[in-house]
Scaffold this motif. Sequence first.
Motif, PDB file in Angstrom:
ATOM      1  N   VAL A   5     -24.099   4.195  49.044  1.00  0.00           N
ATOM      2  CA  VAL A   5     -24.112   2.768  49.375  1.00  0.00           C
ATOM      3  C   VAL A   5     -23.438   1.960  47.902  1.00  0.00           C
ATOM      4  O   VAL A   5     -23.828   2.244  46.908  1.00  0.00           O
ATOM      5  CB  VAL A   5     -25.355   2.112  49.563  1.00  0.00           C
ATOM      6  CG1 VAL A   5     -25.308   0.647  49.965  1.00  0.00           C
ATOM      7  CG2 VAL A   5     -25.924   2.751  50.895  1.00  0.00           C
ATOM      8  N   ILE A   6     -22.372   1.007  48.195  1.00  0.00           N
ATOM      9  CA  ILE A   6     -21.949   0.383  47.160  1.00  0.00           C
ATOM     10  C   ILE A   6     -21.889  -1.048  47.333  1.00  0.00           C
ATOM     11  O   ILE A   6     -21.736  -1.760  48.378  1.00  0.00           O
ATOM     12  CB  ILE A   6     -20.313   0.733  46.906  1.00  0.00           C
ATOM     13  CG1 ILE A   6     -20.068   2.275  46.788  1.00  0.00           C
ATOM     14  CG2 ILE A   6     -19.951  -0.090  45.809  1.00  0.00           C
ATOM     15  CD1 ILE A   6     -18.788   2.619  46.495  1.00  0.00           C
ATOM     16  N   TYR A  15     -24.975   1.059  42.809  1.00  0.00           N
ATOM     17  CA  TYR A  15     -24.828   1.887  43.859  1.00  0.00           C
ATOM     18  C   TYR A  15     -25.944   3.028  44.167  1.00  0.00           C
ATOM     19  O   TYR A  15     -26.949   2.780  43.246  1.00  0.00           O
ATOM     20  CB  TYR A  15     -23.687   3.032  43.363  1.00  0.00           C
ATOM     21  CG  TYR A  15     -23.846   3.761  42.059  1.00  0.00           C
ATOM     22  CD1 TYR A  15     -24.667   4.812  41.934  1.00  0.00           C
ATOM     23  CD2 TYR A  15     -23.330   3.146  40.955  1.00  0.00           C
ATOM     24  CE1 TYR A  15     -24.919   5.458  40.873  1.00  0.00           C
ATOM     25  CE2 TYR A  15     -23.775   3.779  39.682  1.00  0.00           C
ATOM     26  CZ  TYR A  15     -24.481   4.848  39.788  1.00  0.00           C
ATOM     27  OH  TYR A  15     -24.713   5.528  38.418  1.00  0.00           O
ATOM     28  N   GLN A  16     -25.895   3.546  45.303  1.00  0.00           N
ATOM     29  CA  GLN A  16     -27.110   4.477  45.470  1.00  0.00           C
ATOM     30  C   GLN A  16     -26.721   5.443  46.643  1.00  0.00           C
ATOM     31  O   GLN A  16     -26.037   5.219  47.532  1.00  0.00           O
ATOM     32  CB  GLN A  16     -28.218   3.885  46.296  1.00  0.00           C
ATOM     33  CG  GLN A  16     -29.621   4.535  46.248  1.00  0.00           C
ATOM     34  CD  GLN A  16     -30.676   3.714  46.939  1.00  0.00           C
ATOM     35  OE1 GLN A  16     -31.231   3.811  47.910  1.00  0.00           O
ATOM     36  NE2 GLN A  16     -31.410   2.825  46.149  1.00  0.00           N
ATOM     37  N   LEU A  17     -26.951   6.926  46.309  1.00  0.00           N
ATOM     38  CA  LEU A  17     -26.693   7.828  47.204  1.00  0.00           C
ATOM     39  C   LEU A  17     -27.783   8.406  47.747  1.00  0.00           C
ATOM     40  O   LEU A  17     -28.962   8.832  47.136  1.00  0.00           O
ATOM     41  CB  LEU A  17     -26.232   9.020  46.222  1.00  0.00           C
ATOM     42  CG  LEU A  17     -25.431  10.365  47.152  1.00  0.00           C
ATOM     43  CD1 LEU A  17     -24.545   9.928  47.796  1.00  0.00           C
ATOM     44  CD2 LEU A  17     -25.206  11.397  45.998  1.00  0.00           C
ATOM     45  N   ALA A  24     -33.997   9.639  51.855  1.00  0.00           N
ATOM     46  CA  ALA A  24     -34.296   9.554  50.639  1.00  0.00           C
ATOM     47  C   ALA A  24     -33.325   9.148  49.525  1.00  0.00           C
ATOM     48  O   ALA A  24     -32.090   9.902  49.840  1.00  0.00           O
ATOM     49  CB  ALA A  24     -35.155  10.804  50.167  1.00  0.00           C
ATOM     50  N   ALA A  25     -33.426   8.402  48.579  1.00  0.00           N
ATOM     51  CA  ALA A  25     -32.280   8.193  47.353  1.00  0.00           C
ATOM     52  C   ALA A  25     -32.312   9.328  46.714  1.00  0.00           C
ATOM     53  O   ALA A  25     -33.313   9.916  45.985  1.00  0.00           O
ATOM     54  CB  ALA A  25     -32.994   6.980  46.659  1.00  0.00           C
ATOM     55  N   LEU A  26     -31.130   9.964  46.546  1.00  0.00           N
ATOM     56  CA  LEU A  26     -30.990  10.991  45.395  1.00  0.00           C
ATOM     57  C   LEU A  26     -30.837  10.522  43.856  1.00  0.00           C
ATOM     58  O   LEU A  26     -31.140  11.026  43.140  1.00  0.00           O
ATOM     59  CB  LEU A  26     -29.543  11.949  45.950  1.00  0.00           C
ATOM     60  CG  LEU A  26     -29.889  12.493  47.075  1.00  0.00           C
ATOM     61  CD1 LEU A  26     -28.554  13.398  47.609  1.00  0.00           C
ATOM     62  CD2 LEU A  26     -30.885  13.294  47.206  1.00  0.00           C
ATOM     63  N   ALA A  27     -29.736   9.373  43.847  1.00  0.00           N
ATOM     64  CA  ALA A  27     -29.544   8.602  42.577  1.00  0.00           C
ATOM     65  C   ALA A  27     -29.039   7.477  42.941  1.00  0.00           C
ATOM     66  O   ALA A  27     -28.818   6.890  43.987  1.00  0.00           O
ATOM     67  CB  ALA A  27     -28.394   9.530  42.037  1.00  0.00           C
ATOM     68  N   SER A  28     -29.142   6.558  41.908  1.00  0.00           N
ATOM     69  CA  SER A  28     -28.788   5.138  42.033  1.00  0.00           C
ATOM     70  C   SER A  28     -28.420   4.743  40.527  1.00  0.00           C
ATOM     71  O   SER A  28     -28.758   5.407  39.316  1.00  0.00           O
ATOM     72  CB  SER A  28     -30.012   4.331  42.394  1.00  0.00           C
ATOM     73  OG  SER A  28     -31.369   4.264  41.440  1.00  0.00           O
ATOM     74  N   GLY A  29     -27.780   3.487  40.462  1.00  0.00           N
ATOM     75  CA  GLY A  29     -27.429   3.115  39.209  1.00  0.00           C
ATOM     76  C   GLY A  29     -26.650   1.670  39.092  1.00  0.00           C
ATOM     77  O   GLY A  29     -26.428   1.272  40.174  1.00  0.00           O
ATOM     78  N   SER A  42     -26.479   2.238  33.775  1.00  0.00           N
ATOM     79  CA  SER A  42     -27.706   2.746  33.861  1.00  0.00           C
ATOM     80  C   SER A  42     -27.763   3.661  35.089  1.00  0.00           C
ATOM     81  O   SER A  42     -27.174   3.228  36.162  1.00  0.00           O
ATOM     82  CB  SER A  42     -28.629   1.739  34.009  1.00  0.00           C
ATOM     83  OG  SER A  42     -28.740   0.818  32.770  1.00  0.00           O
ATOM     84  N   HIS A  43     -28.109   4.737  35.082  1.00  0.00           N
ATOM     85  CA  HIS A  43     -28.396   5.763  36.221  1.00  0.00           C
ATOM     86  C   HIS A  43     -29.641   6.499  36.186  1.00  0.00           C
ATOM     87  O   HIS A  43     -29.941   6.878  35.191  1.00  0.00           O
ATOM     88  CB  HIS A  43     -27.308   6.701  35.799  1.00  0.00           C
ATOM     89  CG  HIS A  43     -26.859   7.930  37.113  1.00  0.00           C
ATOM     90  ND1 HIS A  43     -26.335   7.649  38.158  1.00  0.00           N
ATOM     91  CD2 HIS A  43     -27.637   9.131  37.116  1.00  0.00           C
ATOM     92  CE1 HIS A  43     -26.388   8.798  39.017  1.00  0.00           C
ATOM     93  NE2 HIS A  43     -27.233   9.716  38.121  1.00  0.00           N
ATOM     94  N   LYS A  44     -29.902   6.656  37.482  1.00  0.00           N
ATOM     95  CA  LYS A  44     -31.405   7.313  37.731  1.00  0.00           C
ATOM     96  C   LYS A  44     -31.092   8.493  38.668  1.00  0.00           C
ATOM     97  O   LYS A  44     -30.619   8.192  39.725  1.00  0.00           O
ATOM     98  CB  LYS A  44     -32.484   6.537  38.056  1.00  0.00           C
ATOM     99  CG  LYS A  44     -33.851   7.164  38.111  1.00  0.00           C
ATOM    100  CD  LYS A  44     -35.094   6.003  38.190  1.00  0.00           C
ATOM    101  CE  LYS A  44     -34.873   5.103  39.193  1.00  0.00           C
ATOM    102  NZ  LYS A  44     -36.077   4.318  39.312  1.00  0.00           N
ATOM    103  N   SER A  45     -31.538   9.665  38.245  1.00  0.00           N
ATOM    104  CA  SER A  45     -31.795  10.641  39.506  1.00  0.00           C
ATOM    105  C   SER A  45     -33.100  10.727  39.837  1.00  0.00           C
ATOM    106  O   SER A  45     -34.146  10.680  39.159  1.00  0.00           O
ATOM    107  CB  SER A  45     -31.529  12.179  38.973  1.00  0.00           C
ATOM    108  OG  SER A  45     -30.111  12.197  38.530  1.00  0.00           O
ATOM    109  N   HIS A  46     -33.340  10.475  41.259  1.00  0.00           N
ATOM    110  CA  HIS A  46     -34.586  10.194  41.912  1.00  0.00           C
ATOM    111  C   HIS A  46     -35.573  11.275  42.063  1.00  0.00           C
ATOM    112  O   HIS A  46     -35.032  12.633  41.941  1.00  0.00           O
ATOM    113  CB  HIS A  46     -34.343   9.464  42.993  1.00  0.00           C
ATOM    114  CG  HIS A  46     -33.916   8.014  43.192  1.00  0.00           C
ATOM    115  ND1 HIS A  46     -34.776   7.005  42.885  1.00  0.00           N
ATOM    116  CD2 HIS A  46     -32.676   7.338  42.650  1.00  0.00           C
ATOM    117  CE1 HIS A  46     -33.993   5.629  42.808  1.00  0.00           C
ATOM    118  NE2 HIS A  46     -32.818   6.250  42.686  1.00  0.00           N
TER     119      HIS A  46
END
Length: 402
Positions: A5-6, A15-17, A24-29, A42-46
């Motif tokens: 999602v962009i 963005y969020q994958l 469930a969200a795998l990663a976002s940033g 900024s990036h986060k692996s969930h």
Amino acid sequence: MKILVINSGSSSLKYQLLDMETEAALASGVVERIGDPMGGASHKSHPGTDREQKHSEQLPVPDHGAAMQIMIDKLTGKDLGVIASMEEVDAIGHRVVQGGELFAAPVRVTKKVIDDLWSIQSLAPVHHSANMTGIEVAWELFPNTPAVIVFDNEFHQTMPKKAFLYPLPMEFYTRLKIRRYGFHGTSHKYVSKAAARFLNKPLDQSNLITVHLGNGCSMAAIRNGKCVDTTMGLTPLAGLMMGTRSGDIDPSIHAYLADNTDLDPREVDTLLNKKSGMFGICGLSDMRDVHAAREKGDENAQLAFDMFAYRVKKTLGAYAAILGSVDAVVFTAGIGENDDAVRAAACDGLSLLGISVDPELNATRSPGIRAIHTSGSAVSVLVIPTNEELEIAQTTRAIVAG
């Protein structure tokens, strides 16, 4: 199935994958300050992924193409990545603020769709251009990945003419399409579905008032699962008082300010969008800062709070009258989900409408959906965390699946 999602803004790319097997969200940033001499990412692996990490850095981001490449590097990198390559992404969902009357539903990205959307840029010039730039860059980078556009005003397309038309000469609607469009539709749609499930009632038999309160604020009246009115209008400036936006004011104030100050019409528009609302009253746009100032005895901060809650309450009453009967009032977004003082003030004195909030339940914070009404309340009062990214991903999955 994995969906990216962009949300492309004028100077940012969020963005969020999501893994749609578990939703469930795998990663976002977020990549910020695009076009500035120095940007940031900024990036986060969930939770639930093998490499749950957070990482932030400063780096140049000259344009949206560079921002997309940073996103790709974060998602696929050996240190922070959650996928081996972008080929693992099955579809992309884009958020676009304005679809006008051309698009009453989400649509798959094609060259014609892109061209048609550029033709309505004047309806939301700042947001629309940024949204479209992100879509075009993604279209070039991922030509073989199906992509879907979800419109922020799509949920409000069910409003009747008596609700969406302005009492202006009809030529301005027929020629320029000036009307109420509404925004935050993805959020209103998500929480309305969640509320119906929580109430164990079919959505098409549910009457709801959804209250999205953040830095931007809007409300929607929903009859039998369909939006019949909303507070935002041609632009996101209309309706409730917000962090820096005025919300509804006497339209003649625009001309009065232009005649009696050095401000030109564009500067008046900037004043109403960026220097008004709570900020205009007390110099603070974040409700948390407003509360801190109230606690120190700041009278203007107290006034800003009172004005904010008053407008929500007034609209609750109006929308209850429109609907005739209400199953639930739903609070969502940053303020709506977390601010018990705002919720209490907005619902105070509405027992004549069957709305009664339990102070203890309202003050108790917990994850997920929760009910905060008294046992004797005829209307349920719910707090539901919104998830616009999941709503976009679910819609994208349905469109791609056909």
